[in-house]
Design a protein around this motif. Structure first.
Motif, mmCIF file in Angstrom:
data_model
loop_
_atom_site.group_PDB
_atom_site.id
_atom_site.type_symbol
_atom_site.label_atom_id
_atom_site.label_comp_id
_atom_site.label_asym_id
_atom_site.label_seq_id
_atom_site.Cartn_x
_atom_site.Cartn_y
_atom_site.Cartn_z
ATOM 1 N N SER A 157 1.903 -44.809 -10.291
ATOM 2 C CA SER A 157 2.581 -45.632 -12.309
ATOM 3 C C SER A 157 1.927 -45.745 -13.527
ATOM 4 N N LEU A 158 0.759 -46.392 -13.196
ATOM 5 C CA LEU A 158 0.610 -46.808 -13.706
ATOM 6 C C LEU A 158 -1.074 -45.920 -14.834
ATOM 7 N N TYR A 159 -1.712 -44.444 -13.503
ATOM 8 C CA TYR A 159 -2.313 -43.727 -13.959
ATOM 9 C C TYR A 159 -1.333 -42.844 -15.039
ATOM 10 N N ASN A 160 0.465 -42.421 -14.406
ATOM 11 C CA ASN A 160 1.283 -42.131 -15.448
ATOM 12 C C ASN A 160 1.213 -42.381 -16.927
ATOM 13 N N GLU A 161 0.985 -43.839 -17.169
ATOM 14 C CA GLU A 161 1.687 -44.366 -18.383
ATOM 15 C C GLU A 161 0.449 -44.268 -18.972
ATOM 16 N N LEU A 162 -0.613 -44.509 -17.958
ATOM 17 C CA LEU A 162 -2.379 -44.314 -19.045
ATOM 18 C C LEU A 162 -2.501 -43.179 -19.923
ATOM 19 N N GLU A 163 -2.107 -41.730 -18.721
ATOM 20 C CA GLU A 163 -2.452 -40.200 -19.380
ATOM 21 C C GLU A 163 -1.329 -39.840 -20.258
ATOM 22 N N GLN A 164 0.589 -40.738 -20.502
ATOM 23 C CA GLN A 164 1.348 -40.833 -21.585
ATOM 24 C C GLN A 164 0.811 -41.109 -22.895
ATOM 25 N N LEU A 165 0.218 -42.507 -22.295
ATOM 26 C CA LEU A 165 -0.421 -43.025 -23.503
ATOM 27 C C LEU A 165 -1.445 -42.503 -24.750
ATOM 28 N N GLY A 166 -2.118 -41.326 -23.997
ATOM 29 C CA GLY A 166 -3.187 -40.397 -24.403
ATOM 30 C C GLY A 166 -4.424 -41.048 -23.409
ATOM 31 N N PHE A 167 -5.042 -42.023 -22.623
ATOM 32 C CA PHE A 167 -6.083 -41.930 -22.625
ATOM 33 C C PHE A 167 -6.826 -41.176 -21.770
ATOM 34 N N LYS A 168 -8.173 -41.196 -21.638
ATOM 35 C CA LYS A 168 -9.151 -39.526 -21.220
ATOM 36 C C LYS A 168 -9.112 -40.461 -20.013
ATOM 37 N N ILE A 169 -8.786 -39.503 -18.395
ATOM 38 C CA ILE A 169 -8.809 -40.387 -17.476
ATOM 39 C C ILE A 169 -10.067 -39.835 -16.719
ATOM 40 N N PHE A 170 -11.232 -40.790 -16.102
ATOM 41 C CA PHE A 170 -12.009 -39.960 -14.909
ATOM 42 C C PHE A 170 -12.273 -40.910 -13.828
ATOM 43 N N LEU A 171 -12.135 -40.289 -13.065
ATOM 44 C CA LEU A 171 -12.627 -40.686 -11.670
ATOM 45 C C LEU A 171 -14.133 -40.879 -11.209
ATOM 46 N N LEU A 172 -13.995 -42.054 -10.770
ATOM 47 C CA LEU A 172 -15.420 -42.362 -10.956
ATOM 48 C C LEU A 172 -15.410 -42.632 -8.818
ATOM 49 N N LYS A 193 -2.418 -35.949 -11.949
ATOM 50 C CA LYS A 193 -2.881 -34.708 -12.402
ATOM 51 C C LYS A 193 -3.649 -35.396 -13.831
ATOM 52 N N ASN A 194 -4.345 -33.672 -14.303
ATOM 53 C CA ASN A 194 -5.091 -34.220 -15.782
ATOM 54 C C ASN A 194 -5.606 -35.196 -15.863
ATOM 55 N N TRP A 195 -6.071 -35.431 -14.865
ATOM 56 C CA TRP A 195 -7.869 -36.177 -15.275
ATOM 57 C C TRP A 195 -8.324 -35.749 -16.107
ATOM 58 N N GLU A 196 -9.543 -36.537 -16.447
ATOM 59 C CA GLU A 196 -10.628 -35.513 -17.820
ATOM 60 C C GLU A 196 -11.285 -34.953 -16.744
ATOM 61 N N ARG A 197 -11.644 -35.968 -15.609
ATOM 62 C CA ARG A 197 -13.004 -35.222 -15.308
ATOM 63 C C ARG A 197 -13.594 -36.594 -13.828
ATOM 64 N N LEU A 198 -13.174 -35.704 -12.844
ATOM 65 C CA LEU A 198 -13.671 -36.162 -11.565
ATOM 66 C C LEU A 198 -14.735 -36.296 -11.131
ATOM 67 N N ILE A 199 -15.526 -37.510 -11.216
ATOM 68 C CA ILE A 199 -17.415 -37.447 -11.016
ATOM 69 C C ILE A 199 -17.460 -38.184 -9.393
ATOM 70 N N LEU A 200 -19.060 -37.731 -9.260
ATOM 71 C CA LEU A 200 -18.459 -37.550 -7.602
ATOM 72 C C LEU A 200 -20.171 -37.612 -7.250
ATOM 73 N N ARG A 201 -20.506 -38.323 -6.539
ATOM 74 C CA ARG A 201 -21.719 -38.223 -6.039
ATOM 75 C C ARG A 201 -22.911 -37.095 -5.565
ATOM 76 N N GLY A 202 -23.721 -36.615 -6.637
ATOM 77 C CA GLY A 202 -24.902 -35.781 -6.637
ATOM 78 C C GLY A 202 -25.674 -36.091 -5.790
ATOM 79 N N PRO A 203 -26.279 -35.223 -5.300
ATOM 80 C CA PRO A 203 -27.441 -35.046 -4.690
ATOM 81 C C PRO A 203 -28.675 -36.309 -5.266
ATOM 82 N N SER A 204 -28.640 -36.763 -5.722
ATOM 83 C CA SER A 204 -29.792 -37.692 -6.615
ATOM 84 C C SER A 204 -29.351 -39.250 -6.574
ATOM 85 N N ASP A 205 -27.562 -38.989 -6.086
ATOM 86 C CA ASP A 205 -27.423 -40.336 -6.162
ATOM 87 C C ASP A 205 -27.216 -40.801 -4.778
#
Lengths: 259, 259
Positions: A157-172, A193-205
């Motif tokens: 619910s929070l996610y959907n509300e933030l997305e509708q308010l225009g936040f760019k949502i980053f998943l870290l 849905k509609n997240w801006e970026r999904l950030i996962l651990r790369g090899p150096s992380d």
């Protein structure tokens, strides 16, 4: 075709579609039977204090829940209180959002952790003692590959509300790049849905503590010009370190600790 | 003098000395009658979640406890759970102390806040709704002048143990310089001794938020060469900001919030 045959065909078709439903519909609510273990008054007092201590980060690192609190934690995570605590934190987050001034420059950001923040791994932990066992990466990775973790309702619910308010949502998340496909599939399956970026651990992380890896990634977002208004996570290592959000929101998790 | 007269004189003397005892002995334990207000299941669920939210700092600023949680908070602070939570945090602190490597250079430091950390103002808050009323500085300052706040038992034990281990103990409080005498008197009365320095707000600190004032004072200690191993406080503004301790310990306080 006799009437009884037609009935059989219909019955088979009905059962076939019934079997498909759980996989066809977004399964966004945790479906787990509440435990009602008997917990003595002394254990209740002790385990309530233990939970205070882990949720405020006073405890620091802890490998598994104390033996005497195993039933207590099962009751908590399968019961009303976990849901209530999660909803309260989502309410705190929304109250903050309503009070803040957005920049409206396309750079208003909110960060969500994934496990035990957007997605609930309760079906996995149900099969692994709800934190009574030491974390084992191999079966957990198999569970991630299934992409069947339900959403935490309050977070969705929070996610959907933030997305509708225009936040760019980053998943870290502490999950790794090789889990990108399964993670995206699971998020969509659970209704995100509609997240801006999904950030996962790369090899150096790979060998960085979560608090360092997540701080570095937040720092990159700040350098890209984003204003990190808020951050939601079930671990203090999601929220602390450097380049922290204006406000951080600690979700409950008495099952495990990530440094 | 008749025997009955001698008895009367003895009885009067006895009653006189009895009346003196509470002022003559260090009163280091909170003496307050436990409340057992009836709290409905819904209010219990709500107020437990509210307490989670304020103790994790998710709530941010809150002026008074919610109306429906007034009885809940009275039960909490006068009952076993507040004592148990405080003891748990002291235990976490000691576990950390036992794991750390001291420098033994005379610069191993620990910082304690005072109000609701070393000293309990429960006798004051008992007369002011335990956080149901908006904070009023005038009557609180009168209470401070009395110098009669008892010690929080768990904090006194921790304090004594740290002092014996050779830590330099700094008391960093939002109280002001004009309250120095009353504060020292109260600390000694409650059993605290041998602190390295009592740091109070000077004229230039008066209008700073606690988190800024306390960070600045910690920074001065770091510049003097101290290693701040640990910090104990009931407010997040005691613990966060900059020049933070290696480990911070959040004590419970559902009665008030200081920014």
């Amino acid at each position: 075709m006799a009437a009884s045959d037609r009935f059989s065909v219909l019955a088979i078709l009905f059962l076939f579609f019934l079997g498909q439903i759980p996989n066809a519909l977004p399964q966004s609510i945790i479906q787990i039977s509440p435990r009602n273990h008997r917990v003595s008054d002394q254990d209740l007092l002790y385990c309530d204090s233990w939970r205070f201590s882990v949720e405020t980060n006073d405890a620091g690192f802890w490998p598994t829940i104390p033996k005497r609190c195993e039933n207590y934690v099962e009751n908590y995570v399968t019961g009303d209180r976990y849901r209530s605590d999660s909803e309260f934190v989502a309410g705190d987050s929304l109250a903050f959002v309503r009070s803040l001034q957005m920049n409206d420059d396309g750079k208003d950001a909110w960060i969500f952790d994934i496990d035990e923040t957007l997605l609930s791994n309760l079906p996995y932990y149900e099969a692994h003692g709800f934190g009574a066992e030491v974390f084992d990466e191999t079966p957990f990775d198999d569970w991630v590959d299934l992409a069947e973790a339900p959403a935490l309702a309050a977070s969705l619910s929070l996610y959907n509300e933030l997305e509708q308010l225009g936040f760019k949502i980053f998943l870290l998340t502490g999950r790794s790049e090789y889990q990108r496909n399964a993670t995206e599939k699971n998020l969509l399956y659970s209704g995100y849905k509609n997240w801006e970026r999904l950030i996962l651990r790369g090899p150096s992380d790979q060998h960085k503590p979560a608090i360092v890896y997540k701080s570095e990634k937040r720092s990159e977002l700040v350098n890209e010009g984003y204003t990190i208004h808020g951050s939601s996570g079930d671990q203090w290592s999601d929220l602390m370190g450097f380049a922290v959000a204006q406000r951080s929101f600690k979700l409950p998790n008495p099952m495990y600790y990530i440094a």
